[in-house]
Structure formats: C-alpha cells, structure tokens
Design a protein around this motif. Structure first.
Motif: not given
Length: 146
Positions: A1-6, A64-65, A94-95
């Motif tokens: 699953m893709t993980s996004i930090l907001i 986050a990396k 990271l993008p």
C-alpha cells in the motif's frame, strides 16, 4: 500500500479560527478526516502531522525516507523562508507536492517566493481544504508512473 505523509507547518493548528476570511472555517481536524477518507478511497495509507517548529518538520521529512512513498507539504510561512526545509526535501529524495490553502500569488509579495517549489513536483494553491485531495491525487499519479 502506498504511504503518504501529509505534513503541515506553523499556525495551521489554528485553522477554523485564524483569519477565516483567508483560510475559511475548516479546521485542521476536518482536513485530516478528509485526507484519511480520500487516502482510503485511493488505497493509500495516510500519516498526518502538524508542527509549529521548523526543526520538527525537518525531522519528519528525514524520518519519511524509507517509510513513506511521498509527502504533501503545507509548510505555511516556512515556504517563504526556509532553505533548511528545501534542503531536507532534496536530501531525502522523496516526491513532494507543495500545498497552500490560499492563493499565495494573489497575496503579499513576500508570499510569491517559495523555496519549497524549487524541489517540489508541483504546487497546488488557492483551493482551500479541497487542495489536499488534489495534492494527494497528483502525488499518487506521479508514484504510479514510477
């Protein structure tokens, strides 16, 4: 699953009461719920964080990396001042999608400068809370192409 930090920067914890004529009446908790629901609908795991401290934001980017696939960053006023945040983004490779609730280009001249934009995939601004799902979709589309 893709993980996004907001990741949200200074004064965003005051959303809903701080300058509602500029930022609206939506709270940061409302935005978090919106982002979590949007992430679930897109099959993405969302981590949501806010800090008023530049150092904590930098640490979150570093951390986050290897954990998250990308970052949506509303750096608030640090957008216009923080070379350190720009360097942190460059360092983790990271993008990142830069995000603002207000249209920073329609505001004071100093807000037209963004150090984050120099290292971001793109910038979304001026759509209020609706900008968060837009930023998430842009990031997810980018990640799908890799």
């Amino acid at each position: 699953m893709t993980s996004i930090l907001i990741l949200n920067g200074p004064n965003l914890n005051l959303l809903g009461t701080r300058q509602p004529e500029v930022y609206g009446h939506v709270t940061l908790s409302d935005i978090e719920a919106l982002c979590r629901a949007h992430g679930t609908s897109r099959g993405a795991d969302v981590t949501f964080m806010q800090s008023n401290s530049e150092g904590i934001l930098i640490d979150a980017i570093h951390d986050a990396k290897g954990v998250h696939d990308g970052i949506v960053l509303n750096a608030g006023a640090y957008t216009h001042t923080s070379i350190a945040l720009m360097d942190a983004i460059s360092s983790v490779e990271l993008p990142v999608v830069e995000l603002h609730l207000s249209n920073i280009h329609a505001r004071e001249d100093f807000r037209h400068v963004s150090y984050i934009a120099r290292v971001a995939l793109g910038v979304i601004c001026g759509f209020g809370a609706a900008g968060y799902p837009l930023a998430m979709d842009a990031l997810l589309a980018h990640l799908a192409q890799q």
